[in-house]
Design a protein around this motif. Structure first.
Motif, short mmCIF file in Angstrom:
data_model
loop_
_atom_site.label_atom_id
_atom_site.label_comp_id
_atom_site.label_asym_id
_atom_site.label_seq_id
_atom_site.Cartn_x
_atom_site.Cartn_y
_atom_site.Cartn_z
N GLU A 1 2.34 18.29 15.47
CA GLU A 1 2.95 18.85 14.37
C GLU A 1 3.51 18.16 13.21
N ASP A 2 3.29 18.65 11.82
CA ASP A 2 3.94 17.89 10.86
C ASP A 2 5.38 18.48 10.53
N ALA A 3 5.99 17.87 9.76
CA ALA A 3 7.46 18.09 9.41
C ALA A 3 7.45 19.96 9.24
N SER A 4 6.46 20.31 8.69
CA SER A 4 6.34 21.98 8.39
C SER A 4 5.92 22.61 9.64
N GLY A 5 5.63 21.85 10.74
CA GLY A 5 5.25 22.88 12.11
C GLY A 5 3.82 23.06 12.00
N ARG A 6 3.02 22.33 11.15
CA ARG A 6 1.64 22.52 11.08
C ARG A 6 0.91 21.45 11.89
N SER A 7 -0.25 21.78 12.48
CA SER A 7 -0.98 21.23 13.56
C SER A 7 -1.95 20.32 12.65
N VAL A 8 -1.69 18.82 12.63
CA VAL A 8 -2.42 17.88 11.83
C VAL A 8 -2.95 16.90 12.71
N CYS B 1 1.09 -1.18 -0.07
CA CYS B 1 -0.05 0.14 -0.07
C CYS B 1 0.94 1.09 -0.07
N HIS B 2 0.56 2.26 -0.68
CA HIS B 2 1.40 3.65 -0.77
C HIS B 2 0.87 4.45 0.12
N ARG B 3 1.52 5.39 0.62
CA ARG B 3 1.31 6.17 1.71
C ARG B 3 1.51 7.74 1.26
N LEU B 4 0.59 8.39 1.39
CA LEU B 4 0.69 10.02 1.14
C LEU B 4 -0.11 10.97 2.00
N SER B 5 0.57 11.88 2.36
CA SER B 5 -0.15 12.88 3.07
C SER B 5 -1.49 13.43 2.42
N TYR C 1 -2.78 9.98 5.12
CA TYR C 1 -2.67 10.48 6.75
C TYR C 1 -2.22 12.09 6.85
N ASP C 2 -2.20 12.55 7.91
CA ASP C 2 -1.92 13.74 8.46
C ASP C 2 -3.21 14.82 7.83
N TYR C 3 -4.39 14.41 8.42
CA TYR C 3 -5.32 15.37 7.86
C TYR C 3 -5.34 16.69 8.61
N PRO C 4 -6.12 17.49 8.19
CA PRO C 4 -6.14 18.85 9.02
C PRO C 4 -6.75 18.81 10.40
N ALA C 5 -6.08 19.60 11.27
CA ALA C 5 -6.34 19.32 12.80
C ALA C 5 -7.88 19.51 12.97
N SER C 6 -8.56 20.21 12.28
CA SER C 6 -10.10 20.49 12.15
C SER C 6 -10.82 19.27 12.08
N GLN C 7 -10.14 18.20 11.36
CA GLN C 7 -10.80 17.06 11.08
C GLN C 7 -10.41 15.83 11.96
N ALA C 8 -9.87 16.18 13.07
CA ALA C 8 -9.31 15.20 13.86
C ALA C 8 -10.32 14.25 14.61
N ALA C 9 -11.57 14.79 14.58
CA ALA C 9 -12.56 13.96 15.27
C ALA C 9 -12.30 13.33 16.57
N GLY D 1 -1.98 16.65 2.59
CA GLY D 1 -1.57 17.78 1.85
C GLY D 1 -0.98 17.33 0.53
N GLU D 2 0.14 16.26 0.44
CA GLU D 2 0.43 15.91 -0.89
C GLU D 2 -0.64 15.74 -2.09
N LEU D 3 -1.75 14.90 -1.50
CA LEU D 3 -2.83 14.74 -2.51
C LEU D 3 -3.35 16.02 -2.96
N PHE D 4 -3.76 17.05 -2.04
CA PHE D 4 -4.14 18.36 -2.76
C PHE D 4 -3.29 19.09 -3.32
N GLN D 5 -2.03 19.03 -3.14
CA GLN D 5 -0.94 19.63 -4.09
C GLN D 5 -1.19 19.05 -5.48
N GLN D 6 -0.97 17.65 -5.29
CA GLN D 6 -0.79 16.92 -6.47
C GLN D 6 -2.02 17.08 -7.53
#
Length: 323
Positions: free
Chosen positions: A223-230, A142-146, A209-217, A148-153
């Protein structure tokens, strides 16, 4: 002549379904994960604005007042109470119920596998999910993508920083709809389901993985590698079909109560039914639930994927319209 009494799934499919369930149970026995059962009828309902719980009524003896009960949409809350009671790692195969969810891949009454691993985080749990489903589905990897990577792609936008206006413009340029909403997550969910998920068809298994923190449920945040809350959570898609949803579980009772309040406020703002909050879950977290990761898998969908079935009725003996 009325033939609605007949099963919709071929008997051979039901045999294969039973074999998969037995395979799942063997998987957990080897790993010393305890099988448990929890109530299907509950006194509180899930607060998630995107899930509509089915209500039922309990009628006791004549001199007592009837009371509302809710058919569980997931065994999550009850299983966490068992974890806080000292159960250790646990799993459950059970029925779950969601109002209004009926279609090619949905049945209002469906079968769910849910398990919790004490001492795991969501990344370790992704490994175990893959170990379980890969042999069943014949997957090599199985592949793994964040997120953020999916939305950028696929959309060339950062979902963690984009404004509601930006997301709305992107959505309206790609999807025909009439929608006016100030909720960022509603636009993100729309873009994910209508634009990105179809792009995953043909890609086998993909962990997001690493969905926005607002979707934490009910997941922790970090924090991810960029310092954003996920959110410390993942979803697994198999050829574009959502199969699993997993969390590094939130164990803070006060934070859980705060999130319940936010859900209630959103439900009220969107005119959705108000449901009683599960204060027993908050109490269990406050008393002390061990650090763990948990995941839910729709077993009807898993069997569909394993058999190459097109509709959920092909793997359920008697679906909702024949119940």
């Amino acid at each position: 002549m009325n033939n609605n009494w007949q099963a919709t799934a071929p008997i051979e499919n039901l045999r294969r379904r039973a074999e998969i369930f037995a395979q799942i149970r063997r998987f957990f026995v080897v790993r010393d994960v305890l099988e448990v059962e929890t109530p299907l009828m509950t006194t509180a309902a899930v607060s998630d604005p995107y899930i509509d719980t089915i209500e039922c009524r309990y009628h006791p003896v004549p001199e007592q007042q009837e009371s509302a009960r809710y058919l569980q949409s997931s065994p999550e809350y009850a299983m966490k109470r068992l974890l806080a009671s000292g159960s250790g790692s646990i799993f459950q195969i059970c029925k779950a119920f969601r109002n209004g969810e009926s279609g090619r891949r949905h049945n209002p009454e469906f079968t769910m596998l849910e398990w919790y691993r004490v001492g795991y985080d969501h990344r370790q749990l992704m490994d175990e999910v893959e170990a379980l489903i890969a042999p069943i589905l014949g997957l090599n990897q199985c592949h793994r993508l964040s997120y953020g990577e999916l939305f950028q792609q696929y959309l060339n936008v950062d979902p963690h920083t984009a404004s509601v206006t930006e997301l709305k413009q992107i959505a309206l340029s790609r999807i025909e709809l009439e929608m006016d909403d100030d909720n960022r997550d509603n636009w993100l969910n729309l873009l994910m389901s209508h634009v990105i998920e179809p792009q995953l068809v043909g890609q086998g298994g993909v962990f997001v993985y690493d969905y926005p923190a607002s979707q934490a449920a009910l997941a922790k945040t970090s924090e991810d590698a960029s310092g954003r809350s996920v959110a410390c959570r993942f979803e697994l898609f198999i050829n574009g079909v959502e199969l699993a949803n997993g969390y590094h579980e939130l164990t803070d009772g006060a934070e859980q109560a705060r999130r319940f309040d936010l859900d209630i406020a959103q439900r009220k703002a969107e005119g959705l039914p108000q449901r009683p909050v599960d204060n027993q879950l908050v109490a269990a977290l406050t008393a002390g639930m061990p650090d763990c990761a948990g995941v839910a898998i729709g077993l009807d969908r898993l069997v569909m994927l394993a058999l190459g079935a097109v509709e959920i009725k092909d793997v359920i003996g008697l679906p909702f319209d024949r119940a």
